[in-house]
Design a protein around this motif. Structure first.
Motif, PDB file in Angstrom:
ATOM      1  N   PRO B  27      47.848  56.900  47.130  1.00 56.86           N
ATOM      2  CA  PRO B  27      47.385  58.294  47.046  1.00 56.86           C
ATOM      3  C   PRO B  27      47.646  58.963  45.704  1.00 56.86           C
ATOM      4  CG  PRO B  27      49.377  58.139  48.392  1.00 56.86           C
ATOM      5  CD  PRO B  27      48.936  56.733  48.109  1.00 56.86           C
ATOM      6  N   MET B  28      48.480  58.377  44.864  1.00 51.24           N
ATOM      7  CA  MET B  28      48.796  59.031  43.587  1.00 51.24           C
ATOM      8  C   MET B  28      48.179  58.315  42.392  1.00 51.24           C
ATOM      9  SD  MET B  28      50.557  61.432  44.836  1.00 51.24           S
ATOM     10  CE  MET B  28      51.235  62.202  43.360  1.00 51.24           C
ATOM     11  N   LEU B  29      47.450  57.256  42.662  1.00 51.34           N
ATOM     12  CA  LEU B  29      46.887  56.470  41.557  1.00 51.34           C
ATOM     13  C   LEU B  29      45.372  56.436  41.631  1.00 51.34           C
ATOM     14  CD1 LEU B  29      49.333  53.389  41.638  1.00 51.34           C
ATOM     15  CD2 LEU B  29      49.493  55.444  40.207  1.00 51.34           C
ATOM     16  N   GLU B  30      44.767  56.397  40.451  1.00 53.54           N
ATOM     17  CA  GLU B  30      43.324  56.197  40.369  1.00 53.54           C
ATOM     18  C   GLU B  30      43.064  55.118  39.328  1.00 53.54           C
ATOM     19  OE1 GLU B  30      41.194  59.482  38.783  1.00 53.54           O
ATOM     20  OE2 GLU B  30      39.227  58.576  39.130  1.00 53.54           O
ATOM     21  N   VAL B  31      42.527  54.023  39.781  1.00 51.21           N
ATOM     22  CA  VAL B  31      42.250  52.951  38.829  1.00 51.21           C
ATOM     23  C   VAL B  31      40.935  53.276  38.126  1.00 51.21           C
ATOM     24  CG1 VAL B  31      41.912  50.479  38.495  1.00 51.21           C
ATOM     25  CG2 VAL B  31      43.412  51.304  40.338  1.00 51.21           C
ATOM     26  N   THR B  32      41.004  53.383  36.833  1.00 52.39           N
ATOM     27  CA  THR B  32      39.800  53.754  36.080  1.00 52.39           C
ATOM     28  C   THR B  32      39.268  52.623  35.216  1.00 52.39           C
ATOM     29  OG1 THR B  32      41.232  54.642  34.359  1.00 52.39           O
ATOM     30  CG2 THR B  32      40.400  56.200  36.008  1.00 52.39           C
ATOM     31  N   GLN B  33      40.120  51.639  34.931  1.00 54.27           N
ATOM     32  CA  GLN B  33      39.680  50.544  34.068  1.00 54.27           C
ATOM     33  C   GLN B  33      40.323  49.233  34.516  1.00 54.27           C
ATOM     34  OE1 GLN B  33      39.605  51.863  29.635  1.00 54.27           O
ATOM     35  NE2 GLN B  33      41.299  53.005  30.555  1.00 54.27           N
ATOM     36  N   VAL B  34      39.560  48.179  34.453  1.00 52.01           N
ATOM     37  CA  VAL B  34      40.072  46.834  34.735  1.00 52.01           C
ATOM     38  C   VAL B  34      39.448  45.904  33.705  1.00 52.01           C
ATOM     39  CG1 VAL B  34      40.337  45.011  36.457  1.00 52.01           C
ATOM     40  CG2 VAL B  34      40.054  47.369  37.215  1.00 52.01           C
ATOM     41  N   THR B  35      40.261  45.117  33.045  1.00 51.56           N
ATOM     42  CA  THR B  35      39.680  44.238  32.029  1.00 51.56           C
ATOM     43  C   THR B  35      39.658  42.779  32.479  1.00 51.56           C
ATOM     44  OG1 THR B  35      41.615  43.455  30.776  1.00 51.56           O
ATOM     45  CG2 THR B  35      40.856  45.700  30.333  1.00 51.56           C
ATOM     46  N   SER B  36      38.669  42.091  31.966  1.00 51.21           N
ATOM     47  CA  SER B  36      38.579  40.638  32.095  1.00 51.21           C
ATOM     48  C   SER B  36      37.635  40.158  31.027  1.00 51.21           C
ATOM     49  CB  SER B  36      38.052  40.248  33.482  1.00 51.21           C
ATOM     50  OG  SER B  36      37.671  38.881  33.482  1.00 51.21           O
ATOM     51  N   GLU B  37      38.140  39.329  30.152  1.00 53.30           N
ATOM     52  CA  GLU B  37      37.265  38.856  29.075  1.00 53.30           C
ATOM     53  C   GLU B  37      36.146  37.995  29.659  1.00 53.30           C
ATOM     54  OE1 GLU B  37      38.078  40.249  25.958  1.00 53.30           O
ATOM     55  OE2 GLU B  37      39.324  41.189  27.497  1.00 53.30           O
ATOM     56  N   PHE B  59      34.458  45.130  35.451  1.00 56.23           N
ATOM     57  CA  PHE B  59      35.362  44.659  34.417  1.00 56.23           C
ATOM     58  C   PHE B  59      34.831  45.084  33.050  1.00 56.23           C
ATOM     59  CE2 PHE B  59      36.158  41.315  37.703  1.00 56.23           C
ATOM     60  CZ  PHE B  59      37.520  41.524  37.865  1.00 56.23           C
ATOM     61  N   LYS B  60      35.757  45.408  32.168  1.00 58.57           N
ATOM     62  CA  LYS B  60      35.386  45.636  30.772  1.00 58.57           C
ATOM     63  C   LYS B  60      36.235  44.711  29.904  1.00 58.57           C
ATOM     64  CE  LYS B  60      36.389  50.064  30.185  1.00 58.57           C
ATOM     65  NZ  LYS B  60      36.840  51.309  29.496  1.00 58.57           N
ATOM     66  N   LYS B  61      35.904  44.685  28.607  1.00 61.09           N
ATOM     67  CA  LYS B  61      36.700  43.876  27.700  1.00 61.09           C
ATOM     68  C   LYS B  61      37.943  44.632  27.254  1.00 61.09           C
ATOM     69  CE  LYS B  61      33.213  40.799  25.778  1.00 61.09           C
ATOM     70  NZ  LYS B  61      33.872  39.584  26.314  1.00 61.09           N
ATOM     71  N   LEU B  62      38.968  43.891  26.950  1.00 61.87           N
ATOM     72  CA  LEU B  62      40.219  44.482  26.493  1.00 61.87           C
ATOM     73  C   LEU B  62      39.958  45.394  25.291  1.00 61.87           C
ATOM     74  CD1 LEU B  62      43.379  42.270  26.262  1.00 61.87           C
ATOM     75  CD2 LEU B  62      43.102  44.323  24.886  1.00 61.87           C
ATOM     76  N   ALA B  63      39.056  44.970  24.429  1.00 54.24           N
ATOM     77  CA  ALA B  63      38.789  45.744  23.223  1.00 54.24           C
ATOM     78  C   ALA B  63      38.204  47.114  23.535  1.00 54.24           C
ATOM     79  CB  ALA B  63      37.833  44.975  22.308  1.00 54.24           C
ATOM     80  N   ASP B  64      37.666  47.276  24.727  1.00 49.68           N
ATOM     81  CA  ASP B  64      37.032  48.544  25.095  1.00 49.68           C
ATOM     82  C   ASP B  64      37.947  49.473  25.872  1.00 49.68           C
ATOM     83  OD1 ASP B  64      34.721  47.605  23.914  1.00 49.68           O
ATOM     84  OD2 ASP B  64      33.975  46.715  25.786  1.00 49.68           O
TER      85      ASP B  64
END
Lengths: 346, 346, 346, 346
Positions: B27-37, B59-64
């Motif tokens: 309830p206190m967290l919101e995941v906004t980004q997850v990376t996977s090359e 998934f996004k890239k680590l660089a982003d």
């Protein structure tokens, strides 16, 4: 050549069924009788469906047993000793797969089995059915007490070092990972598939009865402690034993000890490979085989050696061990009927 | 209340995926980004199909990566330390699920990981993410190095006796039975289903790296030896540790020690029942939960005590342990998001 | 008696490894060469650890193959046909375990395999390696195209009714439950243990290539539809086929058909028992054996008959089927080297 | 807000235990009583060890039940109907997890259950507990007959096409692959781990009782045939149904039908992905969840469509389905207490 006539008493259990399977393919044996009180009248294939098209035998009652050459006793603990006179009247050679005649000393028996032995004067007649330790005594033997499965993994794992008198300075801890068939063919709450499958359950943390066999069979006087854990496998035991070697003794010396003692053994393989995924003993590879695979790894810093031994508990742990003993007793090729090499993958 | 924005780096692995699962329900967290090359651009459900209908993240890239409140690093060993500056620029709170910041002493790190630590001056900033031992240090912490899974079972199994200063007169032998998910999400020859399923394979007889954590975290100076065996389970570790208690110390005293030290712990359960089929800890019961179940049995004759501890390696062994630590760091209810009680049967 | 010299091409895979296992125990065969490009130079036991103490052969490269009597081709699809000339120069008898020479009609081949056959003029030389349907053609054969494993379960399940010309009035639906070894020895994402174990995954709902073999081999013209599902087993296929019998035809007639057609077959067992837990075919009982167990149950109201067939995909589905065919081709006892009766329990 | 007081009758079984687990975490329910004749006096954790630290309830005898708000009946077939008067005196709302009140027509009941229904005049009072088909009737309902697990997979797989009146020109064949927990918590020969693990066993080729529910619930009059196969899983059902679409109807139309009918369903997910290893429904992903995942694949040539549906038989197949129905009956959020999203991997 005349085949020996074999009767299996208690043939609906897993140990008796496994001996039946091996004996059906053995060129010197002919199974003529198999008993089961519960299944008398049914074909053996009703209980052991793997034997379909291979055997038309039917179970009979114990009371209907007729004389034969070899009697295989696969009864629950205590029954063989209590009815010994009856069995001795039926066959010249008796192999007992239970624990009844394994322990030579009635005091030790009482300590581990919580009752006086029913036939203490008979204990001296039986040879402990472990070919690696008792090959000479087995030649010509007519009373063979088949070794316990977990005990076999511990004894074969440690025997070379103890036989050669390597002084082990600390306590030995041996843990067995055991498949569900070791608990027998009777359904119970703990063997119910939804409860057992996937389980890793310590069922005997301390006080395992096979300690009695380990004490009796391994040379020397040393502290050893056993634990047993049930695993999701059906067959198989993997035992890891942690021991400590003395200063100046190396992994290479351990190698030497195992090689020296087991070099000629047809069913012991030293498994220790540097690379790949099959570096050490794994019971997964041994279903249906009579092998005991043994490996080890030493930590030079601490002097700890982890010895691993793996078997199929129903073959090298019970019926195969018994057949190997019978082959020796009869003077046949020791590996007769035990040639199956196991499957990969499986 | 505003939820903290979480980014998970390395979210296609099992540790990252498990944190994602837990965080999505927190309830206190919101995941906004997850990376996977490897999977950048794909929905997270392509890799973690359990999240279907629960997350539309891609998934996004680590660089982003963009700035956020909490950064969860779930990268292969070595990556977190090498890119630490980059990560410190992105979030105020960083939780590393790898081994990079667990060891305080660079010498010990080098001994076990065979290389110099890439950021030795940073090691002092990290709290070892084990709430049972470091709860006070975790309050307000912004750098948390999540404890290793096997190490956690060993540490939690032995901590009470060592904390209370019980003198253990002999070597301790601890053996971990480990599920296949502990080796990660990348396919390999050893994880190939026909090779791995049903296997009982000693993969680390000696020299396990988690020894470094055990040495560092457990009070006192005592000899301990670890071995790890792979099992057919997917999740879960069962560790059995054999230790010896001093003369005059009984199983009742062991009970007392565990009760005293763990009485208030929300995720530790002492499991020791006289009857039935669930007498001791079993990882089978713990999939998806944050519990560490602990049991023990003493052999009064020899003084040996077998301590058993079981966890889900991905929850109490990794992501759940991390979330429990984060809950403490943030001053939230320690059990928030970790309420799942596990399935029976399963 | 001189043993035939056998070379196995592609011996590090599961099909080649299984033929190797069977051939090592076969009294008329001597395996002299095994190839593996990846493992050339390594002992075959590095890949097939079950062969420890049973074979000291090492893998060689295909390019190093020397002439022999029998060539077993266990290569990925397409390779046997493309290099046929090379192989024909090496041995008089060739058995191909791949799909390359199973289909007689190049048009049908193209339809299912999406490419023109590389050697269409050779197709007529090959006998489809299914002894139950082609025993007479196999006698003396020197080119044998081993039948596909799923196709074998479908063909053997339906053959008696179709051979006897029973008119089946509706579509037949056949579903195969397949173990993980059928996908081969190469690790992949889908075979990664944490992903595959416990999975029930439809991997081929429609369009299975073995449809080509089923069409070709079964007499008559009838609509049949195949689906394949992966299961947690390693070996084994259980196929259930739903078909409809015409009015006036009963379960007793079905019995009669199977008895008539399969009465003399050494490796087909009709399994249909009224009581107990082993009433119908189960691949669990067949690991390592060459049996195809077949059962059926009719619903008199609807006329539906469910036919069930079970095999070990690596034995009766591949290497055992091939060896049975070779035994016939050579005029040996058809069951030579295929005596293993399977384990219970296992 | 006051929680409703819940009593679970037959709480030592798997269905009752699962409802207990869900209810313990449900914000509007308070479990106050759980009965078990066999375990009366024992804590519920003796049987359901997952509830350790989560419940201190003890089993009581049925005779000791006190009035409450909601009665969950989890008794063996036949018991709920025979004791209905007793139960009606105890609570205003009754949910029966057995088959007793699912079938509206006493004739159909008799045909499938081989006896006259004990309370035929009461059948009309019960709503069939399938929210997707009976949501409106469930609102305010006080008698809910929870749908059967295999029936649920078949009904949810086929409902959209039949509801929309797509004419299906041929017989439908539906095969369920079922986990061992579906057979209940009582140990038996067939559930004995060495016999069941790894087994693929057709246990109901024809004549499955859930056919009665399928006939009753699915609109229209069409021929359908069911078979059920036991698998090595503990939880879970995967059903594949082969049906034929009429000329001119395409896979895209099937898509449309499922979307139209299930668009708003909180627990139905259409799973059909082109790539990767999670392309279709798999019960492996659903343990502990209330989802029914549905996928399909059409063979344009033959017009066959394979529809696949997967559930956790104890959740969407029993206790979760019941709780979803109760949520609707009470006017609560339909997903309350059913949020668990499942584990990956597991």
């Amino acid at each position: 050549m005349t085949r020996l006539k074999v009767a299996i008493v208690g043939g609906s259990g897993y140990a008796g069924g496994e001996f039946l399977r091996l004996a059906l393919a053995h060129p010197m044996l002919e199974v003529t009788q198999v008993t089961s009180e519960r299944n008398a009248g049914s074909p053996v294939t009703f209980v052991h469906p793997n034997l379909r098209s291979r055997s038309t035998l039917k179970f009979k009652k114990l009371a209907d047993l007729e004389p034969c050459d070899v009697l295989i006793l696969a009864l629950p603990h205590g029954n063989a000793a209590k009815r010994l006179a009856q069995f001795e009247g039926l066959a010249g050679t008796i192999i007992d797969l239970s624990a009844d005649f394994r322990i030579k000393d009635p005091e030790r028996y009482k300590k581990y089995y919580d009752e006086d032995h029913p036939a203490p004067d008979k204990l001296g007649e039986w040879v402990y059915g472990n070919p690696e330790l008792h090959r000479e005594e087995l030649r010509g033997a007519t009373r063979i007490a088949c070794a316990g499965c977990f005990a076999t993994t511990v004894i074969l794992a440690l025997y070379p070092l103890l036989k050669l008198g390597v002084p082990l300075p600390k306590d030995i801890i041996a843990t067995g990972l055991v498949g569900s068939s070791a608990a027998g063919a009777s359904a119970s709450d703990s063997s119910h598939h939804p409860e057992r499958e996937g389980s890793l359950r310590v069922y005997k943390a301390t006080g395992h009865r096979h300690h009695a066999e380990v004490e009796q069979e391994l040379p020397g006087n040393f502290p050893i402690h056993l634990s047993a854990i049930s695993t999701p496998r059906i067959r198989g035991i993997l035992t890891t034993a942690s021991l400590f070697i003395p200063d100046g003794y190396s992994e290479r010396d351990v190698w030497g000890a195992y090689r020296e003692v087991y070099a000629e053994e047809p069913f012991i393989r030293i498994v220790k490979v540097r690379q790949g995924i099959h570096r050490y003993p794994d019971p997964k590879l041994l279903d249906g085989t009579n092998f005991c695979d043994i490996g080890f790894e030493a930590d030079q810093d601490s002097g700890r050696v982890v010895v691993m031994s793996a078997i199929d508990n129903l073959v090298k742990g019970t019926a195969g061990h018994a057949l190997q003993s019978l082959n020796i007793a009869q003077g046949w090729d020791e590996a007769l009927g035990l040639e199956f090499m196991g499957l990969h993958p499986a």
